[in-house]
Design an enzyme around this catalytic site. Sequence first.
Site, short mmCIF file in Angstrom:
data_model
loop_
_atom_site.label_atom_id
_atom_site.label_comp_id
_atom_site.label_asym_id
_atom_site.label_seq_id
_atom_site.Cartn_x
_atom_site.Cartn_y
_atom_site.Cartn_z
N HIS A 191 -7.51 9.52 3.00
CA HIS A 191 -6.28 10.01 2.84
C HIS A 191 -6.12 11.09 1.68
O HIS A 191 -7.05 11.48 1.25
CB HIS A 191 -5.27 8.77 2.13
CG HIS A 191 -5.11 7.88 3.03
ND1 HIS A 191 -3.84 7.07 3.53
CD2 HIS A 191 -6.02 7.11 4.07
CE1 HIS A 191 -3.94 6.20 4.44
NE2 HIS A 191 -5.27 6.40 4.66
N GLN A 222 0.98 -1.17 0.04
CA GLN A 222 -0.20 -0.22 -0.03
C GLN A 222 0.83 1.29 -0.14
O GLN A 222 1.83 1.35 0.60
CB GLN A 222 -0.66 0.02 1.17
CG GLN A 222 -1.76 -1.09 1.37
CD GLN A 222 -2.59 -1.10 2.55
OE1 GLN A 222 -2.07 -0.76 3.65
NE2 GLN A 222 -3.82 -1.88 2.49
#
Length: 327
Positions: free
Chosen positions: A196, A126
């Site tokens: 995010h 990730q």
Amino acid sequence: SHRSDPHAAIDWYSLAAAQDPRKEVVSFRSLFPTKVALRLDTPSQVDMVLGDGMHQMGALADRIPAGRPGVDLEITGLTMTAGSAVVSPDSPAAFGNLHAYKDEIVPWIRRMTDEIHEHGAAAMIQISHLGRRTGWGQDDWLPVIAPSPIREPAHRSHPKPAEEWDIDRIVGHYADAAERMRAGGMDGIEIEAYGHLFDQFWSPATNHRTDLYGGSFENRMRFPMRVLRAVRDRVGPDFVVSIRMAVDETLPNCIDTETGLTILRRIAGEGLVDVVNVIRGRIFTDAELTDVIPIHGMAAAPHLDFAGMVRRETGLTVFHAAKIDDV
């Protein structure tokens, strides 16, 4: 898929999926042409043990189990790790994240992926820019940035609105990080898009801009689309790109299911992503985080049917993790 193996035997997961559509979450053989072996549950935050954003990769690699004599590990699987590696210096490591913005990380990534590949499994990592989901008082003490100066309750930073030169720079950082991960032997990356910086731009909850990167849906999509196109251009068509995405933020006047599916169809239609790791909800507060990823004692698999719906509606391969104790 161009990665499918027409000669591969049906595995236990595919057989289960044929019996129950809720289990059609992922068929790893459709992503990786090589035979993959065991599923490794590498804790995403185990990289905090040494805390320098790089050399802790050794600790991760040391956790990879060796095969045992007489034990058949020929099942389908992959490991996803890093949870998530940060792509820019102005994304301080709020969770002990790996530093994907440093060239020096590549040999440590390679050490881990070599170990994983020795067992026949695939490896993904990730990557993210945390945006407002971090604090400034660590690493290089750089200002926290976000689309708009809106604080996240969980981390409480006062973010600086990203300027155009910040946006240009960070788009390049995402592509650079993806290239480093490929150079380190990763089979794919997963871009974080649930609280995010990436999705802080497309969500009306966190983007109150009035320039080319805010306001209309098309403007709010501009930054994430630039990121995905830059990443795909850098890694090529045969590298797996996944997006861990809040397909529905469960918040009025924000990303709802219809909008989330529209986004997925667009980015998949351009060949920018191969997989969606389905999230439902938001993580602005710790309480809201437990609705996304339930803790012990809460209801099991609350979003599994939703993940199945996303698969049916988009045709994408779907990952999903939210307290799935049993199916």
